[in-house]
Design a protein around this motif. Sequence first.
Motif, short mmCIF file in Angstrom:
data_model
loop_
_atom_site.label_atom_id
_atom_site.label_comp_id
_atom_site.label_asym_id
_atom_site.label_seq_id
_atom_site.Cartn_x
_atom_site.Cartn_y
_atom_site.Cartn_z
N THR A 24 -6.24 3.48 -4.26
CA THR A 24 -5.45 2.36 -4.57
C THR A 24 -4.53 1.65 -3.37
N ALA A 25 -4.13 2.72 -2.78
CA ALA A 25 -3.41 1.86 -1.29
C ALA A 25 -4.37 1.20 -0.34
N SER A 26 -5.63 1.89 -0.21
CA SER A 26 -6.48 1.29 0.55
C SER A 26 -7.05 -0.12 0.12
N LEU A 27 -7.22 -0.15 -1.17
CA LEU A 27 -7.73 -1.58 -1.73
C LEU A 27 -6.61 -2.39 -1.49
N LEU A 28 -5.34 -2.07 -1.74
CA LEU A 28 -4.10 -3.25 -1.46
C LEU A 28 -4.41 -3.66 -0.09
N GLY A 29 -4.75 -2.75 0.76
CA GLY A 29 -4.76 -3.07 2.20
C GLY A 29 -5.74 -3.91 2.88
N THR A 30 -6.77 -4.18 1.90
CA THR A 30 -8.18 -4.83 2.28
C THR A 30 -7.62 -6.20 2.75
N SER A 75 0.69 -1.13 0.00
CA SER A 75 0.13 0.06 -0.11
C SER A 75 1.00 1.16 0.04
N ILE A 106 -4.75 7.39 -2.54
CA ILE A 106 -5.30 7.10 -1.30
C ILE A 106 -6.29 5.68 -1.77
#
Lengths: 104, 221
Positions: free
Chosen positions: B72-78, B52, B70
Motif C-alpha cells: 500500500t505504501a509503495s503504491l501511494l509512492g508511485t 506512504s 509495504i
Amino acid sequence: MSSTTAWMVVGATSALCFSIKLFGYYVPERWLAHPRLQRVNALIPISLLSALVVAEGLVSKTSVVIDHRAAGVAVALGLLFAKAPFPVVVVGAAGASALVYHLH
Amino acid sequence: MTDERRQTVRDALSVAVTVGTYGVAFGAAGVAAGFSVLQTCLFSLLTFTGASQFAAVGVMAAGGGAASAIATASLLGTRNALYGLQMAPLLRAQGLKRVAAAQITIDESTGVALAQSRRGVHAMRLGFWITGGGTFLFWNLFTLFGALGAKALGNPASWGLDAAVPAAFLGLLWPRLTTTFLRVVAITSMAFALVVTTWLPAGLPIIASVVVAIALGWGER
C-alpha cells in the motif's frame, strides 16, 4: 506486531519508496507517458487515501464499527469543510475522539 | 539576491516549515501503531513521503500484514516517479546529487518547483532544493517530537491518537478532490472499502481499492 515484522516494514517500505523515486530519474519519458497509465496513477492516491480513512476510522479488524474514532473523523470532516488548516483538523479530531472515549 | 529570487526562497521555506510540522502527527501515529521511536524516525529519514509513511503504519495499526502495508505504501509512492520524470531534465543532477534529488522528490518540492516556471529554470531549481531540503529537515525533526510525545502519553485512544490518523488521511485527501469526478472516485473508493471489509483479511481492503482507480481511470473522460 513483532519487532522483526516492524523492522521488515520499515526497511522494505523505505527501499521500495526510494527506488520508485530514483526510477523516475532514469526511466525514458515515453515509458510513463501513456495516457491511461497517467490517468490511473493520478487516481491511485485518491482511492488509497479514501480507503485508509475508512479502514482507520470505521473498521476494527474485519468489521465496520462506529466508535470514538468516527466522532473524530466527523469533526475532521466538518473542519475541512470550514477550510481549517491540516494541524487544526488533526488536533480537532483527536480531541473529539478522546472526549467520546472518556465519556463512554 | 534579486526580489524574485527572494520570493522563491520565501515560498519554498513557508511550504517546508508548514508541511514539516505535520511530521509531529506522523511521529505520534508511528508510535501509536506499535513502532519504536527509532523505527518511526527511520521512516521519516528513509521513506520520506508522507502519505506512504502514514499508510505503512496505518495498515499495521488496522491489523494488516506486513506485505499489505509495504504494498500500500509503495503504491501511494508511485506518483513520485512521475515527479522525478518531470524534475530530471530540469535539475540535470548527476551521481550523489541525483540520489539526493530523488529522495526529496515529493508533492511539495515538485509543486513549488513547477509553480516557479514563469520565473525561469533557476528559480525552479532553487524552489525544488529549498522546499525538498527544508521539508526533509523539519519533517524529521517534528517526527522525533511526535514520537517522543506519543511515547510519553501512553494509551493512544485516551488522547485521540487513533482518530488523528484517519483525520490525517482525510486531510491529505481533501486538497486533491478538485473536481466532481475526483470526489466521485473518493466516495466510490470509501464505499468499496466498507463493502469488502467484512470478507477480506484486515488491511487488504485498502490495497484492493486500487481496482476503483483502475476501473474509473481506464477509459477517457
